[in-house]
Motif scaffolding. Sequence first.
Motif, PDB file in Angstrom:
ATOM      1  N   GLY A   1      -9.642   0.845  -0.918  1.00  0.00           N
ATOM      2  CA  GLY A   1     -10.718   1.991  -0.775  1.00  0.00           C
ATOM      3  C   GLY A   1     -10.249   3.192  -0.320  1.00  0.00           C
ATOM      4  O   GLY A   1     -10.612   4.459  -1.048  1.00  0.00           O
ATOM      5  N   LEU A   2      -9.496   3.415   0.935  1.00  0.00           N
ATOM      6  CA  LEU A   2      -9.144   4.579   1.397  1.00  0.00           C
ATOM      7  C   LEU A   2      -8.140   5.219   0.413  1.00  0.00           C
ATOM      8  O   LEU A   2      -8.404   6.607   0.125  1.00  0.00           O
ATOM      9  CB  LEU A   2      -8.319   4.586   2.709  1.00  0.00           C
ATOM     10  N   LEU A   3      -7.271   4.425  -0.099  1.00  0.00           N
ATOM     11  CA  LEU A   3      -6.378   5.013  -0.968  1.00  0.00           C
ATOM     12  C   LEU A   3      -6.834   5.408  -2.250  1.00  0.00           C
ATOM     13  O   LEU A   3      -6.596   6.381  -2.897  1.00  0.00           O
ATOM     14  CB  LEU A   3      -5.379   3.728  -1.256  1.00  0.00           C
TER      15      LEU A   3
ATOM     16  N   CYS B   1      -2.129  10.192   1.814  1.00  0.00           N
ATOM     17  CA  CYS B   1      -3.528   9.942   2.975  1.00  0.00           C
ATOM     18  C   CYS B   1      -3.216   9.397   4.255  1.00  0.00           C
ATOM     19  O   CYS B   1      -3.771   8.876   5.004  1.00  0.00           O
ATOM     20  CB  CYS B   1      -4.546   9.155   2.040  1.00  0.00           C
ATOM     21  N   GLN B   2      -1.842   9.630   4.508  1.00  0.00           N
ATOM     22  CA  GLN B   2      -1.341   9.101   5.932  1.00  0.00           C
ATOM     23  C   GLN B   2      -1.649   7.576   6.350  1.00  0.00           C
ATOM     24  O   GLN B   2      -2.282   7.439   7.438  1.00  0.00           O
ATOM     25  CB  GLN B   2      -1.871  10.204   6.958  1.00  0.00           C
TER      26      GLN B   2
ATOM     27  N   TYR C   1       0.862  -1.252   0.000  1.00  0.00           N
ATOM     28  CA  TYR C   1       0.057   0.096   0.002  1.00  0.00           C
ATOM     29  C   TYR C   1       0.956   1.260  -0.171  1.00  0.00           C
ATOM     30  O   TYR C   1       0.764   2.239  -0.829  1.00  0.00           O
ATOM     31  CB  TYR C   1      -0.741   0.192   1.473  1.00  0.00           C
ATOM     32  N   LEU C   2       1.850   1.296   0.876  1.00  0.00           N
ATOM     33  CA  LEU C   2       2.735   2.169   0.961  1.00  0.00           C
ATOM     34  C   LEU C   2       3.463   2.724  -0.141  1.00  0.00           C
ATOM     35  O   LEU C   2       3.692   3.891  -0.763  1.00  0.00           O
ATOM     36  CB  LEU C   2       3.884   2.496   2.145  1.00  0.00           C
ATOM     37  N   GLN C   3       3.963   1.574  -1.136  1.00  0.00           N
ATOM     38  CA  GLN C   3       4.507   1.963  -2.254  1.00  0.00           C
ATOM     39  C   GLN C   3       3.778   2.682  -3.393  1.00  0.00           C
ATOM     40  O   GLN C   3       3.921   3.614  -3.787  1.00  0.00           O
ATOM     41  CB  GLN C   3       4.822   0.514  -2.797  1.00  0.00           C
TER      42      GLN C   3
END
Length: 441
Positions: free
Chosen positions: A120-122, A89-90, A78-80
Amino acid sequence: MTIKVAKFGGSSLSDTAQYEKVKSIILSDPDRLFIVPSAPGKRHREDIKITDLLYLCHAQVSHRVPFSEIFRMIADRYLQIENSLSINCQLEQVLENTKHEIGSGASLDYVVSRGEYLNGLLLSHYLGCRFVDAADIIHFNQDGLVDPDATREALEKFTSPGERVVIPGFYGSLPDGSLKIFPRGGSDITGAVVARAAAADIYENWTDVSGFLVTDPGIVPASKPIHTITYRELRELSYMGARVLHEETIFPVLESGIPINIKNTNDPLNPGTMIVSYADPVTPRGSITGIAGRKDFTVIAIEKNLMKRESGFVRRLLTILEQLQIRFEHMPSGIDTLSLVISNSELNSKLDKLLEEIQHQCQPDLLEVYPNMALVATVGHGMAYTPGISARLFTALYQSGVNVRMIDQGSSEINIIVGVENKDFEKAVASIYHAFFPETE
Ligand code: ASP
Protein backbone atom coordinates in the motif's frame (compact mmCIF):
# COMPACT_ATOMS: atom_id res chain seq x y z
CA MET A 1 -20.21 11.89 -8.34
CA THR A 2 -19.59 8.21 -8.90
CA ILE A 3 -17.50 6.44 -6.29
CA LYS A 4 -15.56 3.37 -7.29
CA VAL A 5 -13.60 1.06 -5.04
CA ALA A 6 -10.87 -0.75 -6.95
CA LYS A 7 -9.23 -3.74 -5.31
CA PHE A 8 -6.16 -5.23 -6.98
CA GLY A 9 -5.18 -8.81 -6.24
CA GLY A 10 -1.67 -10.13 -5.66
CA SER A 11 -1.09 -11.15 -9.28
CA SER A 12 -2.03 -7.61 -10.41
CA LEU A 13 0.77 -6.18 -8.26
CA SER A 14 3.36 -8.92 -8.47
CA ASP A 15 6.08 -6.98 -10.30
CA THR A 16 7.03 -3.79 -12.12
CA ALA A 17 5.09 -4.53 -15.30
CA GLN A 18 1.93 -5.27 -13.33
CA TYR A 19 2.38 -2.11 -11.26
CA GLU A 20 2.48 -0.10 -14.48
CA LYS A 21 -0.76 -1.65 -15.72
CA VAL A 22 -2.45 -0.93 -12.41
CA LYS A 23 -1.37 2.69 -12.49
CA SER A 24 -2.78 3.27 -15.95
CA ILE A 25 -6.06 1.58 -14.99
CA ILE A 26 -6.43 3.78 -11.91
CA LEU A 27 -5.44 7.02 -13.57
CA SER A 28 -7.74 6.40 -16.53
CA ASP A 29 -10.79 6.89 -14.30
CA PRO A 30 -11.01 9.70 -11.71
CA ASP A 31 -13.90 7.88 -10.03
CA ARG A 32 -11.52 5.15 -8.85
CA LEU A 33 -11.10 6.75 -5.47
CA PHE A 34 -10.55 3.93 -3.01
CA ILE A 35 -7.68 1.69 -4.02
CA VAL A 36 -7.27 -1.54 -2.07
CA PRO A 37 -4.11 -3.55 -2.83
CA SER A 38 -3.23 -7.12 -1.86
CA ALA A 39 0.35 -8.11 -1.14
CA PRO A 40 2.50 -9.00 -4.18
CA GLY A 41 1.52 -12.45 -5.41
CA LYS A 42 3.23 -15.01 -7.59
CA ARG A 43 5.08 -13.84 -10.69
CA HIS A 44 5.17 -17.37 -12.08
CA ARG A 45 4.01 -20.81 -11.02
CA GLU A 46 6.94 -21.70 -8.78
CA ASP A 47 7.10 -18.27 -7.16
CA ILE A 48 6.14 -17.70 -3.51
CA LYS A 49 3.57 -15.11 -2.44
CA ILE A 50 4.82 -12.43 -0.07
CA THR A 51 2.10 -13.39 2.43
CA ASP A 52 3.37 -16.98 2.49
CA LEU A 53 6.91 -15.76 3.11
CA LEU A 54 5.65 -13.65 6.00
CA TYR A 55 3.89 -16.67 7.52
CA LEU A 56 7.22 -18.45 7.23
CA CYS A 57 9.07 -15.59 8.95
CA HIS A 58 6.66 -15.73 11.86
CA ALA A 59 7.03 -19.51 12.15
CA GLN A 60 10.84 -19.21 12.13
CA VAL A 61 10.80 -16.59 14.86
CA SER A 62 8.46 -18.65 17.03
CA HIS A 63 10.81 -21.64 16.67
CA ARG A 64 13.79 -19.41 17.34
CA VAL A 65 15.21 -20.10 13.89
CA PRO A 66 16.93 -17.23 12.01
CA PHE A 67 14.55 -15.60 9.54
CA SER A 68 16.85 -13.05 7.87
CA GLU A 69 17.18 -14.97 4.63
CA ILE A 70 13.45 -15.20 4.11
CA PHE A 71 12.99 -11.58 5.06
CA ARG A 72 15.64 -10.64 2.51
CA MET A 73 13.54 -12.28 -0.22
CA ILE A 74 10.57 -10.18 0.88
CA ALA A 75 12.54 -6.96 1.06
CA ASP A 76 14.14 -7.58 -2.35
CA ARG A 77 10.78 -7.90 -4.05
CA TYR A 78 9.58 -4.54 -2.75
CA LEU A 79 12.89 -2.80 -3.32
CA GLN A 80 13.07 -4.07 -6.86
CA ILE A 81 9.68 -2.54 -7.63
CA GLU A 82 10.62 0.68 -5.83
CA ASN A 83 13.89 1.02 -7.76
CA SER A 84 12.70 0.02 -11.18
CA LEU A 85 9.78 2.43 -11.04
CA SER A 86 11.89 5.16 -9.38
CA ILE A 87 9.29 5.45 -6.68
CA ASN A 88 11.66 6.44 -3.92
CA CYS A 89 9.58 6.22 -0.76
CA GLN A 90 12.48 5.21 1.45
CA LEU A 91 11.08 1.76 1.86
CA GLU A 92 14.45 0.42 3.02
CA GLN A 93 13.98 2.09 6.40
CA VAL A 94 10.38 0.85 6.77
CA LEU A 95 11.55 -2.66 5.89
CA GLU A 96 14.29 -2.42 8.48
CA ASN A 97 11.75 -1.47 11.18
CA THR A 98 9.40 -4.22 10.04
CA LYS A 99 12.19 -6.77 10.31
CA HIS A 100 12.97 -5.58 13.78
CA GLU A 101 9.34 -5.92 14.86
CA ILE A 102 9.04 -9.41 13.42
CA GLY A 103 12.24 -10.41 15.19
CA SER A 104 10.92 -9.03 18.47
CA GLY A 105 7.98 -11.44 18.38
CA ALA A 106 5.19 -9.37 16.81
CA SER A 107 1.85 -11.19 16.54
CA LEU A 108 1.07 -13.40 13.54
CA ASP A 109 -1.66 -11.02 12.36
CA TYR A 110 0.71 -8.10 12.53
CA VAL A 111 3.47 -9.92 10.68
CA VAL A 112 1.39 -11.21 7.78
CA SER A 113 -0.52 -7.96 7.38
CA ARG A 114 2.78 -6.25 6.49
CA GLY A 115 2.54 -7.66 2.98
CA GLU A 116 -0.44 -5.43 2.20
CA TYR A 117 0.84 -2.56 4.34
CA LEU A 118 4.15 -2.29 2.49
CA ASN A 119 2.49 -2.74 -0.88
CA GLY A 120 0.00 0.00 0.00
CA LEU A 121 2.83 2.39 0.88
CA LEU A 122 4.62 1.66 -2.35
CA LEU A 123 1.52 1.95 -4.51
CA SER A 124 0.35 5.20 -2.94
CA HIS A 125 3.72 6.81 -3.68
CA TYR A 126 3.66 5.50 -7.21
CA LEU A 127 0.17 6.91 -7.76
CA GLY A 128 0.97 10.13 -5.95
CA CYS A 129 -1.95 9.81 -3.59
CA ARG A 130 -2.39 9.43 0.15
CA PHE A 131 -1.84 6.18 2.06
CA VAL A 132 -4.39 5.46 4.78
CA ASP A 133 -3.56 2.59 7.12
CA ALA A 134 -6.28 -0.09 7.18
CA ALA A 135 -5.79 -0.23 10.95
CA ASP A 136 -7.38 3.23 11.12
CA ILE A 137 -10.28 2.32 8.83
CA ILE A 138 -11.34 -1.30 9.20
CA HIS A 139 -12.62 -1.82 12.73
CA PHE A 140 -13.44 -5.21 14.21
CA ASN A 141 -15.56 -5.61 17.33
CA GLN A 142 -14.71 -7.68 20.38
CA ASP A 143 -15.98 -10.84 18.62
CA GLY A 144 -13.70 -10.28 15.66
CA LEU A 145 -16.51 -9.20 13.32
CA VAL A 146 -16.29 -6.06 11.24
CA ASP A 147 -18.02 -3.12 12.95
CA PRO A 148 -19.72 -1.36 10.00
CA ASP A 149 -20.56 1.85 11.89
CA ALA A 150 -17.10 2.35 13.33
CA THR A 151 -15.62 1.62 9.90
CA ARG A 152 -17.90 4.12 8.16
CA GLU A 153 -17.14 6.82 10.73
CA ALA A 154 -13.41 6.16 10.39
CA LEU A 155 -13.59 6.38 6.62
CA GLU A 156 -15.35 9.73 6.90
CA LYS A 157 -12.78 10.93 9.40
CA PHE A 158 -9.64 9.79 7.58
CA THR A 159 -10.56 10.62 3.98
CA SER A 160 -11.95 13.64 2.18
CA PRO A 161 -14.68 13.55 -0.46
CA GLY A 162 -13.27 13.19 -3.95
CA GLU A 163 -9.77 12.39 -2.73
CA ARG A 164 -8.06 9.25 -4.00
CA VAL A 165 -6.55 7.09 -1.24
CA VAL A 166 -4.84 3.72 -0.97
CA ILE A 167 -6.07 1.47 1.85
CA PRO A 168 -4.21 -1.84 2.16
CA GLY A 169 -6.34 -4.98 2.14
CA PHE A 170 -6.48 -8.01 4.44
CA TYR A 171 -6.39 -6.43 7.90
CA GLY A 172 -7.91 -4.00 10.35
CA SER A 173 -7.80 -3.38 14.08
CA LEU A 174 -9.52 -4.71 17.16
CA PRO A 175 -10.93 -2.43 19.87
CA ASP A 176 -7.65 -2.68 21.82
CA GLY A 177 -5.74 -1.42 18.79
CA SER A 178 -4.06 -4.72 17.95
CA LEU A 179 -4.20 -5.88 14.34
CA LYS A 180 -6.45 -8.59 13.04
CA ILE A 181 -6.41 -10.17 9.60
CA PHE A 182 -9.29 -11.53 7.53
CA PRO A 183 -9.09 -15.15 6.35
CA ARG A 184 -6.62 -15.91 3.54
CA GLY A 185 -7.56 -14.10 0.34
CA GLY A 186 -9.31 -11.55 2.52
CA SER A 187 -8.32 -8.38 0.67
CA ASP A 188 -11.46 -9.09 -1.34
CA ILE A 189 -13.41 -8.63 1.89
CA THR A 190 -11.60 -5.37 2.67
CA GLY A 191 -12.68 -4.04 -0.71
CA ALA A 192 -16.30 -4.93 0.02
CA VAL A 193 -16.17 -3.43 3.52
CA VAL A 194 -14.70 -0.20 2.14
CA ALA A 195 -17.32 -0.14 -0.65
CA ARG A 196 -20.11 -0.38 1.91
CA ALA A 197 -18.56 2.24 4.19
CA ALA A 198 -18.04 4.64 1.29
CA ALA A 199 -21.53 3.94 -0.15
CA ALA A 200 -19.71 3.24 -3.40
CA ASP A 201 -21.53 2.89 -6.69
CA ILE A 202 -19.41 -0.03 -7.73
CA TYR A 203 -16.79 -2.35 -6.30
CA GLU A 204 -14.25 -3.30 -8.95
CA ASN A 205 -12.26 -6.39 -8.17
CA TRP A 206 -9.22 -6.53 -10.44
CA THR A 207 -7.63 -9.93 -10.87
CA ASP A 208 -5.96 -12.04 -13.55
CA VAL A 209 -9.08 -13.47 -15.20
CA SER A 210 -11.91 -11.70 -17.00
CA GLY A 211 -14.54 -12.75 -14.49
CA PHE A 212 -16.38 -16.03 -14.26
CA LEU A 213 -16.90 -18.60 -16.93
CA VAL A 214 -20.03 -20.72 -17.08
CA THR A 215 -17.92 -23.68 -16.08
CA ASP A 216 -14.35 -24.78 -15.46
CA PRO A 217 -12.33 -24.27 -18.69
CA GLY A 218 -10.25 -27.27 -17.62
CA ILE A 219 -13.37 -29.32 -18.41
CA VAL A 220 -14.97 -27.23 -21.17
CA PRO A 221 -12.16 -25.23 -22.83
CA ALA A 222 -14.57 -23.12 -24.88
CA SER A 223 -16.74 -22.24 -21.87
CA LYS A 224 -18.61 -18.97 -22.29
CA PRO A 225 -18.05 -16.10 -19.89
CA ILE A 226 -20.74 -15.05 -17.42
CA HIS A 227 -21.55 -11.38 -18.02
CA THR A 228 -23.98 -10.96 -15.15
CA ILE A 229 -24.59 -13.09 -12.09
CA THR A 230 -26.54 -12.44 -8.91
CA TYR A 231 -25.04 -12.60 -5.44
CA ARG A 232 -27.18 -15.67 -4.74
CA GLU A 233 -26.06 -17.54 -7.83
CA LEU A 234 -22.47 -16.70 -7.09
CA ARG A 235 -22.83 -17.93 -3.54
CA GLU A 236 -24.14 -21.29 -4.79
CA LEU A 237 -21.38 -21.59 -7.37
CA SER A 238 -18.54 -20.61 -5.10
CA TYR A 239 -19.78 -22.96 -2.43
CA MET A 240 -19.47 -25.70 -5.01
CA GLY A 241 -15.93 -24.82 -5.88
CA ALA A 242 -15.97 -21.96 -8.40
CA ARG A 243 -13.23 -19.68 -7.12
CA VAL A 244 -12.39 -16.14 -8.14
CA LEU A 245 -13.52 -14.13 -5.14
CA HIS A 246 -13.24 -14.90 -1.46
CA GLU A 247 -16.63 -16.36 -0.61
CA GLU A 248 -17.32 -13.89 2.20
CA THR A 249 -16.86 -10.92 -0.13
CA ILE A 250 -20.48 -10.51 -1.05
CA PHE A 251 -21.89 -10.10 2.45
CA PRO A 252 -20.77 -6.51 3.13
CA VAL A 253 -22.20 -5.27 -0.17
CA LEU A 254 -25.26 -7.52 -0.26
CA GLU A 255 -27.65 -5.28 1.67
CA SER A 256 -26.72 -2.07 -0.04
CA GLY A 257 -26.80 -3.83 -3.42
CA ILE A 258 -23.45 -2.45 -4.56
CA PRO A 259 -22.50 -4.36 -7.72
CA ILE A 260 -19.12 -6.10 -7.88
CA ASN A 261 -17.34 -6.05 -11.21
CA ILE A 262 -14.66 -8.70 -11.67
CA LYS A 263 -12.10 -7.25 -14.09
CA ASN A 264 -8.84 -8.41 -15.58
CA THR A 265 -5.76 -6.25 -15.04
CA ASN A 266 -4.20 -7.86 -18.12
CA ASP A 267 -7.24 -7.18 -20.30
CA PRO A 268 -8.81 -4.02 -18.88
CA LEU A 269 -11.22 -3.42 -21.75
CA ASN A 270 -12.94 -6.75 -21.24
CA PRO A 271 -16.21 -6.05 -19.37
CA GLY A 272 -15.61 -9.00 -17.03
CA THR A 273 -18.42 -10.27 -14.81
CA MET A 274 -20.92 -8.05 -13.04
CA ILE A 275 -22.27 -9.40 -9.76
CA VAL A 276 -25.62 -7.79 -8.98
CA SER A 277 -28.44 -8.16 -6.50
CA TYR A 278 -31.26 -8.86 -8.94
CA ALA A 279 -31.12 -10.86 -12.11
CA ASP A 280 -34.16 -9.35 -13.80
CA PRO A 281 -34.27 -8.60 -16.57
CA VAL A 282 -30.87 -9.97 -17.44
CA THR A 283 -31.45 -13.68 -16.86
CA PRO A 284 -33.52 -15.12 -19.67
CA ARG A 285 -36.08 -17.73 -18.65
CA GLY A 286 -34.95 -21.26 -19.28
CA SER A 287 -31.25 -20.43 -19.21
CA ILE A 288 -28.65 -21.44 -16.70
CA THR A 289 -25.94 -19.22 -15.29
CA GLY A 290 -23.20 -21.59 -14.21
CA ILE A 291 -22.15 -25.13 -13.46
CA ALA A 292 -19.72 -26.00 -10.70
CA GLY A 293 -18.89 -29.04 -8.70
CA ARG A 294 -16.57 -30.87 -6.39
CA LYS A 295 -15.27 -34.39 -6.11
CA ASP A 296 -14.68 -36.66 -3.15
CA PHE A 297 -17.89 -37.01 -1.22
CA THR A 298 -19.40 -40.01 0.48
CA VAL A 299 -23.12 -40.64 0.35
CA ILE A 300 -24.65 -42.62 3.18
CA ALA A 301 -28.06 -43.90 2.19
CA ILE A 302 -30.43 -44.85 4.98
CA GLU A 303 -33.66 -46.69 4.41
CA LYS A 304 -36.28 -47.50 7.00
CA ASN A 305 -39.88 -48.41 6.49
CA LEU A 306 -42.25 -45.81 7.88
CA MET A 307 -39.28 -43.59 8.74
CA LYS A 308 -41.43 -40.47 8.62
CA ARG A 309 -43.78 -41.78 11.30
CA GLU A 310 -41.00 -42.34 13.76
CA SER A 311 -40.58 -39.23 15.81
CA GLY A 312 -37.02 -38.23 16.61
CA PHE A 313 -35.40 -40.19 13.76
CA VAL A 314 -33.75 -37.22 12.13
CA ARG A 315 -32.90 -35.69 15.49
CA ARG A 316 -31.04 -38.85 16.50
CA LEU A 317 -29.18 -38.83 13.21
CA LEU A 318 -28.19 -35.20 13.58
CA THR A 319 -27.11 -35.75 17.18
CA ILE A 320 -24.78 -38.52 16.07
CA LEU A 321 -23.24 -36.18 13.49
CA GLU A 322 -22.90 -33.44 16.05
CA GLN A 323 -21.27 -35.72 18.60
CA LEU A 324 -18.79 -37.00 16.07
CA GLN A 325 -18.28 -33.45 14.82
CA ILE A 326 -19.07 -34.28 11.22
CA ARG A 327 -20.63 -31.59 9.05
CA PHE A 328 -22.78 -32.70 6.15
CA GLU A 329 -23.42 -30.92 2.86
CA HIS A 330 -26.84 -32.20 1.87
CA MET A 331 -29.57 -34.39 3.24
CA PRO A 332 -31.98 -35.29 0.46
CA SER A 333 -34.89 -37.43 1.59
CA GLY A 334 -37.63 -39.62 0.12
CA ILE A 335 -40.63 -41.33 1.68
CA ASP A 336 -38.69 -43.98 3.56
CA THR A 337 -35.18 -42.91 2.68
CA LEU A 338 -32.73 -40.31 3.67
CA SER A 339 -29.19 -39.73 2.42
CA LEU A 340 -26.33 -37.89 3.97
CA VAL A 341 -23.82 -36.32 1.65
CA ILE A 342 -20.55 -35.72 3.45
CA SER A 343 -17.23 -34.46 2.16
CA ASN A 344 -14.49 -37.08 2.54
CA SER A 345 -12.28 -34.56 4.28
CA GLU A 346 -14.96 -34.24 6.99
CA LEU A 347 -15.26 -37.97 7.48
CA ASN A 348 -11.57 -38.79 7.83
CA SER A 349 -11.40 -41.91 9.92
CA LYS A 350 -14.83 -41.44 11.45
CA LEU A 351 -16.85 -43.43 8.91
CA ASP A 352 -16.89 -46.74 10.80
CA LYS A 353 -17.92 -45.07 14.02
CA LEU A 354 -20.64 -43.12 12.21
CA LEU A 355 -22.11 -46.25 10.63
CA GLU A 356 -21.97 -48.10 13.91
CA GLU A 357 -23.86 -45.32 15.70
CA ILE A 358 -26.49 -45.00 12.96
CA GLN A 359 -27.02 -48.76 13.04
CA HIS A 360 -27.31 -48.76 16.79
CA GLN A 361 -29.39 -45.64 17.38
CA CYS A 362 -31.55 -45.44 14.24
CA GLN A 363 -31.85 -49.15 13.40
CA PRO A 364 -32.34 -48.70 9.68
CA ASP A 365 -33.54 -51.49 7.39
CA LEU A 366 -30.78 -50.69 4.97
CA LEU A 367 -27.59 -48.71 5.36
CA GLU A 368 -25.43 -48.26 2.29
CA VAL A 369 -22.28 -46.31 1.62
CA TYR A 370 -21.30 -44.88 -1.76
CA PRO A 371 -17.76 -43.57 -1.62
CA ASN A 372 -16.00 -41.55 -4.36
CA MET A 373 -18.95 -39.40 -5.27
CA ALA A 374 -18.91 -35.99 -6.89
CA LEU A 375 -21.51 -33.24 -6.72
CA VAL A 376 -22.40 -31.09 -9.70
CA ALA A 377 -24.49 -27.97 -9.19
CA THR A 378 -26.31 -26.29 -12.04
CA VAL A 379 -27.29 -22.81 -10.97
CA GLY A 380 -29.42 -20.03 -12.39
CA HIS A 381 -32.42 -17.84 -11.64
CA GLY A 382 -33.57 -18.56 -15.18
CA MET A 383 -34.31 -22.13 -14.08
CA ALA A 384 -37.06 -21.14 -11.69
CA TYR A 385 -40.65 -21.58 -12.86
CA THR A 386 -39.42 -22.90 -16.18
CA PRO A 387 -40.61 -26.33 -17.16
CA GLY A 388 -38.25 -28.60 -19.02
CA ILE A 389 -34.99 -27.56 -17.36
CA SER A 390 -34.55 -30.76 -15.37
CA ALA A 391 -35.63 -32.83 -18.37
CA ARG A 392 -32.91 -31.25 -20.46
CA LEU A 393 -30.32 -31.74 -17.73
CA PHE A 394 -31.16 -35.36 -17.00
CA THR A 395 -31.49 -36.28 -20.65
CA ALA A 396 -27.98 -34.92 -21.20
CA LEU A 397 -26.62 -37.01 -18.34
CA TYR A 398 -28.46 -40.09 -19.56
CA GLN A 399 -27.23 -39.65 -23.12
CA SER A 400 -23.64 -39.44 -22.01
CA GLY A 401 -24.00 -42.52 -19.86
CA VAL A 402 -23.64 -40.84 -16.48
CA ASN A 403 -25.29 -42.67 -13.65
CA VAL A 404 -27.03 -40.21 -11.31
CA ARG A 405 -26.85 -41.40 -7.73
CA MET A 406 -28.52 -38.50 -5.97
CA ILE A 407 -30.65 -35.48 -6.85
CA ASP A 408 -31.21 -32.45 -4.68
CA GLN A 409 -33.05 -29.37 -5.82
CA GLY A 410 -32.98 -26.35 -3.55
CA SER A 411 -36.46 -25.13 -2.68
CA SER A 412 -35.64 -21.81 -4.36
CA GLU A 413 -35.33 -23.62 -7.69
CA ILE A 414 -32.14 -21.80 -8.57
CA ASN A 415 -30.06 -24.90 -8.07
CA ILE A 416 -30.15 -28.54 -9.13
CA ILE A 417 -27.48 -30.70 -7.54
CA VAL A 418 -26.73 -34.16 -8.79
CA GLY A 419 -24.46 -36.73 -7.21
CA VAL A 420 -22.43 -38.79 -9.67
CA GLU A 421 -19.39 -41.02 -9.35
CA ASN A 422 -16.03 -39.24 -9.25
CA LYS A 423 -15.01 -40.89 -12.51
CA ASP A 424 -18.04 -39.38 -14.26
CA PHE A 425 -17.57 -35.85 -12.89
CA GLU A 426 -16.00 -34.18 -15.94
CA LYS A 427 -18.37 -35.99 -18.29
CA ALA A 428 -21.36 -34.84 -16.26
CA VAL A 429 -20.26 -31.18 -16.23
CA ALA A 430 -19.48 -31.16 -19.96
CA SER A 431 -22.75 -32.81 -20.94
CA ILE A 432 -24.85 -30.39 -18.87
CA TYR A 433 -22.91 -27.48 -20.35
CA HIS A 434 -23.49 -28.61 -23.94
CA ALA A 435 -27.16 -29.25 -23.28
CA PHE A 436 -27.63 -25.59 -22.40
CA PHE A 437 -25.07 -24.08 -24.76
CA PRO A 438 -25.31 -26.31 -27.82
CA GLU A 439 -23.71 -23.69 -30.02
CA THR A 440 -20.37 -23.86 -28.15
CA GLU A 441 -18.00 -26.52 -29.31
N1 ASP B 1 -2.31 -11.49 0.89
C1 ASP B 1 -3.36 -12.23 1.53
C2 ASP B 1 -3.30 -13.69 1.13
O1 ASP B 1 -2.44 -14.08 0.38
C3 ASP B 1 -4.69 -11.62 1.32
C4 ASP B 1 -5.09 -11.46 -0.13
O2 ASP B 1 -4.28 -11.58 -1.03
O3 ASP B 1 -6.26 -11.22 -0.36
O4 ASP B 1 -4.10 -14.45 1.58
